[in-house]
Design a protein around this motif. Structure first.
Motif, PDB file in Angstrom:
ATOM      1  N   ASP A 134      -3.376  10.579  -0.015  1.00  0.00           N
ATOM      2  CA  ASP A 134      -3.563   9.249  -0.582  1.00  0.00           C
ATOM      3  C   ASP A 134      -3.896   8.311   0.565  1.00  0.00           C
ATOM      4  O   ASP A 134      -3.036   7.982   1.384  1.00  0.00           O
ATOM      5  N   SER A 181      -1.627   4.754   0.454  1.00  0.00           N
ATOM      6  CA  SER A 181      -0.187   4.835   0.687  1.00  0.00           C
ATOM      7  C   SER A 181       0.149   5.542   1.986  1.00  0.00           C
ATOM      8  O   SER A 181       1.167   5.256   2.624  1.00  0.00           O
ATOM      9  N   ASP A 182      -0.714   6.473   2.433  1.00  0.00           N
ATOM     10  CA  ASP A 182      -0.488   7.163   3.699  1.00  0.00           C
ATOM     11  C   ASP A 182      -1.087   6.422   4.885  1.00  0.00           C
ATOM     12  O   ASP A 182      -0.998   6.895   6.017  1.00  0.00           O
ATOM     13  N   GLU A 205       0.816  -1.209   0.000  1.00  0.00           N
ATOM     14  CA  GLU A 205       0.000   0.000   0.000  1.00  0.00           C
ATOM     15  C   GLU A 205       0.854   1.265   0.000  1.00  0.00           C
ATOM     16  O   GLU A 205       0.496   2.262  -0.635  1.00  0.00           O
ATOM     17  N   ALA A 206       1.980   1.235   0.699  1.00  0.00           N
ATOM     18  CA  ALA A 206       2.830   2.427   0.787  1.00  0.00           C
ATOM     19  C   ALA A 206       3.712   2.598  -0.439  1.00  0.00           C
ATOM     20  O   ALA A 206       4.102   3.718  -0.778  1.00  0.00           O
ATOM     21  N   GLY A 207       4.046   1.504  -1.099  1.00  0.00           N
ATOM     22  CA  GLY A 207       4.862   1.596  -2.315  1.00  0.00           C
ATOM     23  C   GLY A 207       6.355   1.548  -2.076  1.00  0.00           C
ATOM     24  O   GLY A 207       7.120   1.331  -3.022  1.00  0.00           O
ATOM     25  N   ARG A 250      11.172   2.137  -5.817  1.00  0.00           N
ATOM     26  CA  ARG A 250       9.817   1.660  -5.537  1.00  0.00           C
ATOM     27  C   ARG A 250       9.761   0.147  -5.654  1.00  0.00           C
ATOM     28  O   ARG A 250      10.616  -0.471  -6.298  1.00  0.00           O
ATOM     29  N   ARG A 269       8.453   4.025   3.654  1.00  0.00           N
ATOM     30  CA  ARG A 269       7.153   4.547   4.087  1.00  0.00           C
ATOM     31  C   ARG A 269       6.390   3.506   4.889  1.00  0.00           C
ATOM     32  O   ARG A 269       5.700   3.828   5.868  1.00  0.00           O
TER      33      ARG A 269
END
Length: 305
Positions: free
Chosen positions: A127, A130-131, A9-11, A49, A15
């Motif tokens: 987002d 991702s957040d 989800e965060a990529g 990524r 993160r």
């Protein structure tokens, strides 16, 4: 499994590690252990990524459902339904957080002392996936159809200006006067598109969209209010912002026979994300808070000010 879902989800591992409050090396080791256990490659790694392999995509979908079921099971076996507990991440517009939600949080914590809220307070577009945000509360029409949204109320609006502005520029008699000197409006532009947002005025069957003559435009509700209070133009404000300022005499209502369109308010969730009991009680509390604002007469006071 939780670490893997967060990386997808965060990529990025960085993160994901930040959101899990774990060292990056620990998250990397967890993913390596998972891939070794499953005997398959879940992620393709680059310097910037990570991307998901076909097996990794299938595993992510099943893992997400399993983790949601696990959270629900643990909640049903404990006192979580009676006394929800845990951390939630919520993002709200700046003025809503500062003027509406934060001042009333003591009432929320009196009911739910074991819930920890991480509250993002800004007008920026976030987002959710991702957040790692559980939900956002937003005003206006929604554009991202991939998200799950629930309409929870609306903000009623009022058109107003400072007495000093009216002394300098006069009182407008029609919305179209705001499009040319001597009148001005405080402009508001979208943080996402950069385009100016028109103000809508309605009187009976007549509707007028106005992009006012302006010397300043902002993309933040607090900045918008401050510009108006600095006598820089006419504004359309939510009633809960305008009512106390009109009561104190800092603002005066104008164009009283014209109504501004109310702004719909939604709570928005990521797709495929389980709605936990702790998040559900927070959203229900926000809905109740919006209802209390209406019954407290903010709309009426704006109309009568």
């Amino acid at each position: 499994m939780q670490a893997y879902v967060r990386v997808v989800e965060a990529g990025t591992f960085t993160r994901a590690a930040d959101s899990l409050d774990l060292p990056k090396a620990t998250v990397t080791r967890l993913i390596q252990t998972l891939e070794s256990h499953l005997r398959t490659k879940l992620l393709n790694r680059t310097t910037r990524r990570v991307t998901v392999t076909p097996d990794g995509a299938a595993y992510y979908e099943r893992a997400l459902r399993l983790l949601s079921d696990l959270e629900e099971l643990e909640g049903s076996m404990s006192q979580a339904r009676v006394t929800p507990r845990g951390r939630i991440r919520v993002d709200v517009p700046g003025v809503v957080g500062r003027e509406m939600i934060i001042p009333h949080l003591p009432d929320f914590y009196a009911k739910y002392p074991d819930i920890q809220i991480e509250l993002g307070v800004s007008d920026r577009t976030v987002d959710l996936i991702s957040d790692n945000i559980d939900c956002v509360i937003r005003g206006g029409e929604l554009t991202d159809q991939s998200l799950v949204a629930r309409r929870i109320g609306e903000f009623h609006m009022v058109t107003c200006a400072t007495p000093e502005y009216l002394r300098r520029h006069g009182t407008p008699a029609h919305p179209l006067e705001l499009m040319q000197p001597p009148h001005r409006m405080v402009g508001y532009f979208s943080a996402r598109s950069g385009k100016l947002v028109p103000d809508t005025f309605r009187r009976g069957d007549e509707a007028v969209d106005v992009v006012g003559n302006h010397v300043i435009a902002v993309n933040d509700a607090t900045g918008y209010l401050n510009a108006g209070l600095a006598h820089l133009g006419v504004m359309q404000l939510t009633c809960f912002m305008a009512a106390p300022l009109m009561k104190s005499g800092q603002l005066v209502r104008v164009l009283e026979d014209w109504q501004a369109d109310p702004i719909p308010v939604h709570v928005v969730y990521p797709p495929n994300r389980h709605l936990s009991s702790k998040l559900r009680v927070f959203v229900d509390w926000v809905v109740e808070l919006l209802g209390q604002s209406a019954t407290a007469g903010l709309k009426v006071r704006c109309a009568a000010a």
